[in-house]
Scaffold this active site. Structure first.
Site, PDB file in Angstrom:
ATOM      1  N   LYS A   1       1.131  -1.258  -0.108  1.00  0.00           N
ATOM      2  CA  LYS A   1      -0.139   0.193   0.249  1.00  0.00           C
ATOM      3  C   LYS A   1       0.708   1.512  -0.005  1.00  0.00           C
ATOM      4  O   LYS A   1       1.783   0.959   0.320  1.00  0.00           O
ATOM      5  CB  LYS A   1      -1.089   0.057   1.397  1.00  0.00           C
ATOM      6  CG  LYS A   1      -1.790   0.711   1.346  1.00  0.00           C
ATOM      7  CD  LYS A   1      -2.995   0.061   0.279  1.00  0.00           C
ATOM      8  CE  LYS A   1      -4.391   0.511  -0.131  1.00  0.00           C
ATOM      9  NZ  LYS A   1      -5.802  -0.309  -0.164  1.00  0.00           N
TER      10      LYS A   1
HETATM   11  N1  GLU Z   1      -7.599   0.077  -3.388  1.00  0.00           N
HETATM   12  C1  GLU Z   1      -8.147  -0.998  -3.621  1.00  0.00           C
HETATM   13  C2  GLU Z   1      -7.705  -1.885  -2.284  1.00  0.00           C
HETATM   14  O1  GLU Z   1      -8.282  -1.691  -1.045  1.00  0.00           O
HETATM   15  C3  GLU Z   1      -7.588  -1.435  -4.803  1.00  0.00           C
HETATM   16  C4  GLU Z   1      -6.042  -2.120  -4.909  1.00  0.00           C
HETATM   17  C5  GLU Z   1      -5.882  -3.096  -6.757  1.00  0.00           C
HETATM   18  O2  GLU Z   1      -6.863  -2.701  -6.842  1.00  0.00           O
HETATM   19  O3  GLU Z   1      -4.381  -2.969  -6.332  1.00  0.00           O
HETATM   20  O4  GLU Z   1      -8.485  -3.080  -2.745  1.00  0.00           O
END
Ligand code: GLU
Length: 421
Positions: free
Chosen positions: A107
């Site tokens: 993240k």
């Molecule tokens: N931000 C989204 C999540 O928390 C998508 C993450 C992604 O597609 O890599 O799942």
């Protein structure tokens, strides 16, 4: 019940330890997953439109690369901090394992209120941040995506910046891109569609497939907005919808298309100022405890706590946001017989279609919308059934079922790979 000072990473660890105990694992079996593999913190200097230099703090944290390249979004928010991004990275590893796609978890985030930046400032911030974290990015290493306050346009700038530094167009470095540069059909709606599918599965499993159920939604952004729209089209009644500026309640159902149109094209680009005949105004957060059957928290973490969990009227919660429920709130909800479909399953639709986008980029072969939706549905239904079965077998919550399923997959992969050196 008194709640300890909230730390999202501690919250994640508490659930992880709980799942490991239910599986009879020793600490050595899963110790490696209690820590993020790599944490990068950067100071991003940006020339503002008035000529001043301002520095923003940014992070990219890779929790685990055991099952594949690290994967996870980037958020822009004034409250972003290391513990939050650490927890969000770990939840991505668990999420990708629950739905069994070949990724680890990561993240990123920048501590900034993007609404205070001009478009030019936002682009410079994004490009400089991308450059600063680029040593650990790449289609085989770590692949960002949209999250809170980031969108396809920002993903496009990330793709361009990385590609310029890499010497050639590299679409697979980021997902959630615009279609014209390698995005996938069905990606914008994917998280909301996954939430919608989970609501339907849970209603079938626990509420005898009852129709016309009343839904309250917190957060009408990318996740909550699409989920509300799909549910309304399917015969659910969206009785409440709220955002940071407050919300609305209407017992016979809000006009979801009108609301979404106001958010997209209205003067405030939010629910602020929205009017609908018969709709009652709600204070911020009041949608969480309003009279409804199903609650969808689709905004930020830490909204269902020991303070308000006992007041929740819904009998089913489907977590569109990451980490909306604290461990203490979970215990209260479980005691009150509320079914909770946990974030790492409920909101996995986004990363599943991110995976499809990356596969299409790597293969240079693009799918139609029907294929994306069909494959997403198959993965969500399979994952829901697996989690439900495991929870049933161990007579525990769906959250524990999901954590157990994910942890088993992570630990098995680690065991097969072994520890280097
Ligand atoms: N931000 C989204 C999540 O928390 C998508 C993450 C992604 O597609 O890599 O799942």
């Amino acid at each position: 019940m008194a709640e300890q000072k909230y730390n999202p990473y501690e919250n994640m660890l508490s659930d992880l330890d709980g799942a490991a105990a239910l599986l009879g694992m020793t600490r050595s079996d899963y110790e490696a997953f209690r820590y993020p593999e790599r944490e990068l913190k950067v100071a991003i200097p940006i020339r503002m439109d008035d000529g001043d230099i301002r520095v923003f703090e940014g992070y990219r944290i890779q929790h685990s690369g055991t099952r594949g390249p690290c994967k996870g979004g980037i958020r822009y928010h004034p409250d972003v901090n290391m513990d939050e991004v650490k927890a969000l990275a770990a939840w991505m590893s668990l999420k990708c394992a629950v739905v069994d796609i070949p990724y680890g978890g990561a993240k990123g985030g920048v501590r900034v209120n993007p609404k205070e930046l001009s478009k030019g400032e936002l682009e410079r911030l994004t490009r400089r941040f991308t450059a600063m974290i680029s040593p650990i990015l790449g289609p085989e290493r770590d692949i960002p995506a949209p999250d809170v306050n980031t969108n396809a346009e920002i993903m496009g700038w990330i793709m361009d910046t990385y590609s310029m530094m890499n010497g050639h167009a590299t679409p697979g470095v980021v997902t959630g891109k615009p279609l014209e540069i390698g995005g996938s059909l069905g990606r914008p709606e994917a998280t909301g569609r996954g939430v919608f599918l989970c609501v339907n599965e849970a209603v079938k499993a626990y509420f005898g497939g009852k129709t016309g159920l009343r839904v309250a939604v917190q957060g009408m952004g990318n996740v909550g907005g699409f989920a509300a729209q799909l549910l309304a089209e399917d015969g659910y009644k969206i009785v409440a919808a709220g955002g940071s500026a407050g919300g609305y309640y209407k017992a016979d159902g809000l006009d979801v298309p009108a609301m979404l149109d106001y958010i997209a094209n209205g003067p405030t680009r939010s629910l602020k100022g929205y009017e609908e005949p018969g709709a009652i105004k709600l204070a911020p957060g009041a949608e969480l405890t309003c009279d409804c059957d199903i609650l969808l928290p689709c905004a930020l973490e830490h909204v269902l706590t020991a303070d308000n969990a006992g007041d929740v009227k819904a009998k089913l919660i489907v977590e569109g946001a990451n980490g909306p429920t604290t461990v203490e709130a979970d215990a209260i909800l479980e005691k009150n017989g509320v079914i909770v479909v946990p974030d790492i399953l409920a909101n996995a639709g986004g990363v599943v279609v991110s995976y499809f986008e990356w596969v299409q980029n790597e293969q240079h072969l693009y799918w139609d919308l029907a294929e994306v939706r069909e494959r997403l549905t198959k993965i969500m239904l399979r994952s829901f059934a697996e989690v439900q079965a495991l929870a049933g077998e161990h007579k525990t919550s769906l959250r524990m079922g999901a954590y157990m399923n994910a942890l088993q997959r992570l630990v098995k992969a680690k065991k097969i790979r072994g520890y280097f050196p």
